[in-house]
Design a protein around this motif. Structure first.
Motif, PDB file in Angstrom:
ATOM      1  N   PHE A 223       0.846  -1.182   0.000  1.00 10.20           N
ATOM      2  CA  PHE A 223       0.000   0.000   0.000  1.00 10.20           C
ATOM      3  C   PHE A 223       0.891   1.245   0.000  1.00 10.20           C
ATOM      4  O   PHE A 223       1.093   1.883   1.032  1.00 10.20           O
ATOM      5  N   VAL A 224       1.417   1.535  -1.183  1.00 10.48           N
ATOM      6  CA  VAL A 224       2.300   2.694  -1.359  1.00 10.48           C
ATOM      7  C   VAL A 224       1.535   3.726  -2.187  1.00 10.48           C
ATOM      8  O   VAL A 224       1.186   3.475  -3.331  1.00 10.48           O
ATOM      9  N   CYS A 225       1.277   4.883  -1.589  1.00 11.70           N
ATOM     10  CA  CYS A 225       0.479   5.902  -2.280  1.00 11.70           C
ATOM     11  C   CYS A 225       1.272   6.497  -3.448  1.00 11.70           C
ATOM     12  O   CYS A 225       2.471   6.746  -3.336  1.00 11.70           O
ATOM     13  N   ARG A 226       0.578   6.721  -4.559  1.00 10.35           N
ATOM     14  CA  ARG A 226       1.208   7.280  -5.759  1.00 10.35           C
ATOM     15  C   ARG A 226       0.740   8.708  -6.056  1.00 10.35           C
ATOM     16  O   ARG A 226       1.466   9.469  -6.687  1.00 10.35           O
ATOM     17  N   GLN A 227      -0.472   9.073  -5.629  1.00  6.27           N
ATOM     18  CA  GLN A 227      -0.978  10.403  -5.980  1.00  6.27           C
ATOM     19  C   GLN A 227      -2.038  10.872  -4.988  1.00  6.27           C
ATOM     20  O   GLN A 227      -2.806  10.068  -4.455  1.00  6.27           O
ATOM     21  N   ALA A 323      -2.481  18.995  -6.032  1.00  5.09           N
ATOM     22  CA  ALA A 323      -2.234  17.570  -6.273  1.00  5.09           C
ATOM     23  C   ALA A 323      -0.753  17.264  -6.103  1.00  5.09           C
ATOM     24  O   ALA A 323       0.100  18.153  -6.253  1.00  5.09           O
ATOM     25  N   ALA A 324      -0.456  16.019  -5.793  1.00  2.78           N
ATOM     26  CA  ALA A 324       0.933  15.577  -5.631  1.00  2.78           C
ATOM     27  C   ALA A 324       1.113  14.215  -6.278  1.00  2.78           C
ATOM     28  O   ALA A 324       0.244  13.346  -6.163  1.00  2.78           O
ATOM     29  N   ARG A 325       2.198  14.036  -6.968  1.00  2.00           N
ATOM     30  CA  ARG A 325       2.586  12.735  -7.506  1.00  2.00           C
ATOM     31  C   ARG A 325       3.794  12.242  -6.708  1.00  2.00           C
ATOM     32  O   ARG A 325       4.810  12.960  -6.600  1.00  2.00           O
ATOM     33  N   ILE A 326       3.680  11.062  -6.142  1.00  2.00           N
ATOM     34  CA  ILE A 326       4.773  10.457  -5.402  1.00  2.00           C
ATOM     35  C   ILE A 326       5.624   9.674  -6.390  1.00  2.00           C
ATOM     36  O   ILE A 326       5.113   8.828  -7.132  1.00  2.00           O
TER      37      ILE A 326
END
Length: 409
Positions: A223-227, A323-326
């Motif tokens: 469960f690694v967040c991407r956005q 918004a953020a992109r990881i």
């Protein structure tokens, strides 16, 4: 007159912002560290750093008592959940504003949190608490595969895994038990139903919901967040249900002072609470709230800690979409190079671009928050424009990772 100081325990991804916010209101930031590896977060930050032997309350009380001989300690806080209960005890000892340490301790024990939420009628996934492999297998059989298996205490999705088959379940359970025995802690494993649906992150301050952010995750089993997108695209009735459930969580857990973060999924049965965190979410979530609404949650937290915070609702200064992109690597290996940073940062609407690793750094993915190598944060007045800005910036960034096996050839 003694200089006013803000004492912070340990470090986390938001530490630099806490230091900057403290300095901006005339406080001298002092960080007490027990783990010297955390010093990287504070390098050239402007915070005074003091190393403390041991994480027990008495060690911190002793150090703070010494500091009071030189400074006027205006407040004590931390960006780290792991010591937030200790912050509460210190605040009570020194008669300073702070969180209820008993509530924090209960909240940080995942099985206790689940029990209290369930008793209060808050919708949560079915769960069981296990201490060994047999218990885990029985719990999974009762709930039904797939299940999410995680340590009963932890942060940042560390040790959290979706298990769809029994061999995956046994393998992950063995890993968690080995970790518990290695740390000489009592093994406690949480086995819970996999709640399918859109994921939302809710940021609260006191008893007020400040913002609801939509979160997208990478592929299972991790469960690694991407956005992230803030505010989440929700209908008015959906947002109201999320707000009501979030406030019920605070009441059930005895929270309501300072920041909190709640993760939930909107399933076919409606919203289901995955976890309540008695602290701010890590970067970049607070930045998204500030860009979307003009509310600096870190500054507001510090004001509460020094007794100068607002008890009335926080005023939104504007309404934008942030918004953020990881940035997450797709393989293990050595990071050879990163390019396009300056071009991406120059795109109009990009608010922040940050890399956490440098070239020639070994990359070993762990399936949690530590897999992140950087992030891009953008904002604009509309969802469509924000989406376009984010994609344009991300498309300009490239990196190369040489797999470890290729290096050894």
């Amino acid at each position: 007159m003694a200089r006013r100081a803000l004492v912070m325990l340990e470090a986390a991804s938001n530490s630099l912002r806490y230091v900057q916010a403290a300095r901006s209101i005339g406080l001298h930031p002092i960080t007490l560290l027990t783990d010297k590896s955390q010093y990287q977060y504070l390098h050239n930050s402007g915070s005074e750093v003091i190393f403390v032997e041991g994480r027990d309350v008495n060690a911190f009380v002793h150090q703070c008592s010494k500091l009071r001989m030189t400074y006027d300690i205006a407040g004590i806080t931390s960006p780290s959940e792991e010591v937030y209960a200790t912050v509460g005890y210190l605040c009570r000892h020194f008669n300073l504003p702070g969180p209820n340490p008993v509530s924090i301790e209960r909240c940080c024990k995942k099985f206790t949190q689940r029990r209290l939420l369930g008793e209060a009628g808050v919708p949560i996934p079915a769960y069981r608490v296990a201490a060994n492999t047999v218990d885990v297998e029985n719990a999974a059989a009762e709930i039904g595969l797939p299940v999410v298996v995680k340590p009963a205490v932890g942060v940042g999705s560390s040790g959290v895994r979706l298990c769809r088959k029994m061999d995956e379940l046994c393998e992950h359970t063995s890993s968690l038990l080995a970790r518990a025995y290695a740390s000489q802690s009592l093994p406690r494993i949480l086995v819970e139903e996999f709640a399918r649906g859109s994921h939302y992150s809710i940021e609260l301050m006191g008893n007020e919901v400040i913002g609801v952010t939509a979160a997208d995750f990478g592929d299972p089993p991790h469960f690694v967040c991407r956005q992230y997108v803030c505010p989440a695209p929700l209908a008015a009735e959906e947002r109201k249900r999320i707000v009501d459930i979030s406030l019920n969580c605070l009441q059930a857990l005895g929270l309501g002072w300072g920041p909190a973060n709640i993760d939930l999924r909107w399933t076919r049965l409606g919203p289901v609470v995955i976890e309540v965190n008695p602290r701010l979410a890590g970067a970049p979530n607070p930045q998204l709230i500030e860009l979307a609404y003009g509310i600096d949650l870190i500054a507001e937290h510090i004001k509460l800690a020094i007794g100068e915070g607002k008890e009335c609702p926080l005023r939104r200064r504007h309404s934008h979409v942030a918004a953020a992109r990881i940035l997450v690597p797709d393989r293990d290996g050595t990071l050879d190079w990163i390019s396009g940073e300056s071009r991406a940062a120059a795109v109009q609407g990009v608010a922040e671009l940050k890399f956490d690793v440098a070239p020639l750094t070994p990359i070993v993915r762990k399936g949690d928050y530590r897999d992140r190598i950087g992030y891009v944060v953008v904002a604009s007045p509309t969802p469509a424009r924000t989406k376009a800005i984010l994609q344009r910036a991300v498309d300009l960034i490239n990196w190369s990772i040489t797999p470890f096996t290729a290096i050894g050839k």
